[in-house]
Design an enzyme around this catalytic site. Structure first.
Site, mmCIF file in Angstrom:
data_model
loop_
_atom_site.group_PDB
_atom_site.id
_atom_site.type_symbol
_atom_site.label_atom_id
_atom_site.label_comp_id
_atom_site.label_asym_id
_atom_site.label_seq_id
_atom_site.Cartn_x
_atom_site.Cartn_y
_atom_site.Cartn_z
ATOM 1 N N VAL A 85 -22.002 54.886 -61.837
ATOM 2 C CA VAL A 85 -21.544 53.440 -61.346
ATOM 3 C C VAL A 85 -22.154 52.946 -60.028
ATOM 4 O O VAL A 85 -22.526 51.658 -59.950
ATOM 5 C CB VAL A 85 -19.989 53.490 -60.830
ATOM 6 C CG1 VAL A 85 -19.347 52.088 -60.298
ATOM 7 C CG2 VAL A 85 -19.139 53.821 -62.317
ATOM 8 N N VAL A 141 -9.201 50.112 -62.600
ATOM 9 C CA VAL A 141 -8.301 49.924 -63.757
ATOM 10 C C VAL A 141 -9.124 49.274 -64.758
ATOM 11 O O VAL A 141 -9.549 48.296 -64.577
ATOM 12 C CB VAL A 141 -6.892 49.127 -63.433
ATOM 13 C CG1 VAL A 141 -6.121 49.223 -64.803
ATOM 14 C CG2 VAL A 141 -6.308 49.894 -62.344
ATOM 15 N N LYS A 178 -4.007 54.748 -63.752
ATOM 16 C CA LYS A 178 -4.130 53.519 -63.767
ATOM 17 C C LYS A 178 -2.959 52.317 -64.156
ATOM 18 O O LYS A 178 -2.575 51.266 -63.450
ATOM 19 C CB LYS A 178 -5.232 53.050 -65.158
ATOM 20 C CG LYS A 178 -6.651 53.579 -64.615
ATOM 21 C CD LYS A 178 -7.401 53.763 -66.145
ATOM 22 C CE LYS A 178 -8.709 54.454 -65.868
ATOM 23 N NZ LYS A 178 -9.596 54.651 -66.963
ATOM 24 N N ALA A 216 -21.055 33.878 -53.369
ATOM 25 C CA ALA A 216 -20.408 34.557 -52.291
ATOM 26 C C ALA A 216 -20.502 33.602 -51.020
ATOM 27 O O ALA A 216 -19.803 33.945 -50.094
ATOM 28 C CB ALA A 216 -20.829 35.923 -51.865
HETATM 29 N N1 HSE Z 1 -12.823 58.442 -68.179
HETATM 30 C C1 HSE Z 1 -12.366 57.165 -67.986
HETATM 31 C C2 HSE Z 1 -12.267 56.916 -69.555
HETATM 32 C C3 HSE Z 1 -13.116 56.183 -67.347
HETATM 33 O O1 HSE Z 1 -12.371 57.608 -70.438
HETATM 34 O O2 HSE Z 1 -11.846 55.492 -69.810
HETATM 35 C C4 HSE Z 1 -12.760 56.117 -65.937
HETATM 36 O O3 HSE Z 1 -11.562 56.092 -65.577
#
Ligand code: HSE
Length: 438
Positions: free
Chosen positions: A16, A134, A207, A35
């Site tokens: 990421v 999330v 999440k 921005a």
């Molecule tokens: N491991 C998570 C998934 C992604 O399989 O969706 C990161 O939260």
């Protein structure tokens, strides 16, 4: 007139972090126009120095210890992509103590320690932004916290773990067992070497906990979430559910009631006619019901370098735009003003109402069904659908599958206990929950 850039310290330049670096550079001009100032990663911390230097081409300052970013007076905002809740927690709290804004993708950290983090951030007047925590690239935090702010949100239900949705899709498509598909998912890089958090529903529960907090204005209550994963799910039940017109998805569900909220993650039967039942592969989707807007649904990639970077950078832009605003006039961390949080606690699963799918292995002889339906009738549990497989001739056994109308989970469990005592019922019942989203 030249405007001071937003100076960013990036802690963790893995998948990421690398995506964030790439997209910030590729779209620098578009992002600056939005921005109102350039957003520049000015320092990076990562344990793998060689990789970090290779990715950034030596264009930024490299610090071996992330804590140095948290204390660096030349940094306005830190991005926490370390993961976990050990060092990552210390790092985030230290950054906040030093007056830095924080952008994080760390759902585990927020679901378990978010209350403490937000309290300190409020005291220090800094922003903590977490769109990437999330459903990856789907802007669900923005939608719940801002776009739907007029609504009394009634429930949120989502496919919020791509790994398990990929596994379930493959199990259904190919009729394969969980273990076989998990190995394949690991080989393809969809599942991690240690897939526990994904397959046991913990990641989805982190999440769902965050979404519940924002949807209803309640503190994070991860410890009270009911969590079941997919590792015990059998291909047989996916096939039977399909014959009855349902698909099985791992859903994170949170619902508001007058006396509390539901917060649960478990495999769930959903009518195959529903949009969310048709979300396949590693994709994510979140379905929200608001009293004014009605049903809304958000679909996209829940993981991956650039989709997650998309969310991280959206947070950076928010920070850049709100930097000079009075903290009291910013969007509250959990959508509701901190002194307006509700004291609703999570309802125990025994008190939750659901429809249920039951599979029973039974002897193929007269009176078996009458016995089972008698127990259900005695428990005031009404049957909605019923299905019996062709008996296995040699064994004189068969599977009976039924779906009930709404009932209380504790009544369902009590009935199952009695059904399993019947001499004609063999072994344990399989019980899955079914949602109608009516
Ligand atoms: N491991 C998570 C998934 C992604 O399989 O969706 C990161 O939260």
């Amino acid at each position: 007139m030249s405007v001071k850039p937003l100076r960013v310290g990036l802690a963790g330049i893995g998948t990421v972090g690398g995506g964030t670096w790439t997209v910030l550079n590729r779209n620098a001009d578009e992002i600056r126009r939005r921005a109102g100032r350039p957003i520049q990663i000015t320092a990076v911390a990562d344990l793998d120095q060689a990789k970090a230097r290779a990715l950034t081409g030596g264009q930024v300052r490299f610090v071996p210890d992330a804590m140095a970013l948290a204390r660096d007076p030349e940094i306005d905002v830190v991005i926490e992509l370390i993961g976990g809740y050990g060092f990552a927690k210390d790092f985030v709290l230290e950054a906040i103590r030093n007056g830095k804004h924080v952008v994080t993708a760390n759902k585990a950290l927020l679901a378990t320690h978010g209350n403490e983090i937000f309290a300190l951030a409020q005291q220090k007047g800094v922003m903590v932004a977490f769109e990437a925590a999330v459903a990856g690239g789907i802007p669900i935090i923005k939608a719940l916290r801002e776009g739907l702010t007029a609504n009394k949100i009634e429930w949120v239900a989502g496919i919020i773990n791509g790994t398990t949705n990929f596994i379930l899709s493959e199990m259904r498509d190919k009729g394969l067992a969980f273990d076989v598909v998990l190995k394949e998912a690991q080989r393809l890089g969809y599942a991690e070497a240690d897939p526990t958090f994904d397959i046991e529903g913990v990641d989805a529960a982190h999440k769902a906990t965050i979404m519940a907090a924002i949807a209803f204005g309640i503190p994070m209550q991860f410890d009270a979430a009911h969590i079941e994963g997919i590792s015990k799910l059998q291909a047989k039940d996916i096939a039977y559910a399909e014959q009855l017109g349902y698909r099985i998805k791992l859903l994170g569900i949170t619902k508001r009631h007058a006396n509390g909220v539901e917060l649960r993650v478990h495999p769930t039967l959903i009518s195959s006619k529903k949009l969310i039942a048709n979300v396949e592969g590693a994709m994510n989707a979140v379905w929200v019901k608001g009293d004014a807007v009605g049903h809304t649904m958000y679909y996209g990639k829940g993981a991956g370098a650039e989709p997650t970077a998309s969310a991280v950078i959206a947070d950076l832009v928010d920070v850049a735009r709100m930097l000079t605003a009075d903290p009291a006039n910013r969007v509250p961390y959990l959508a509701f003003q901190p002194d307006q949080m509700a004291a609703l606690s999570v309802v125990p699963i025994a008190q939750v109402q659901s429809c249920y799918y039951l599979r029973l292995r039974v002897k193929d002889q007269p009176g078996v069904l009458a016995d089972i339906t008698r127990v259900l009738a005695d428990g005031q549990i009404s049957i909605d659908m019923f299905f019996q497989r062709e008996p296995d001739e040699d064994l004189h056994e068969t599977d009976v599958v039924l779906i009930t109308h709404l009932c209380l989970e504790q009544d369902m469990r009590a009935a199952i206990g009695r059904i399993e005592q019947l001499p004609t019922v063999l072994g344990q019942a399989v019980m899955l929950r079914m949602e109608t989203f009516a």
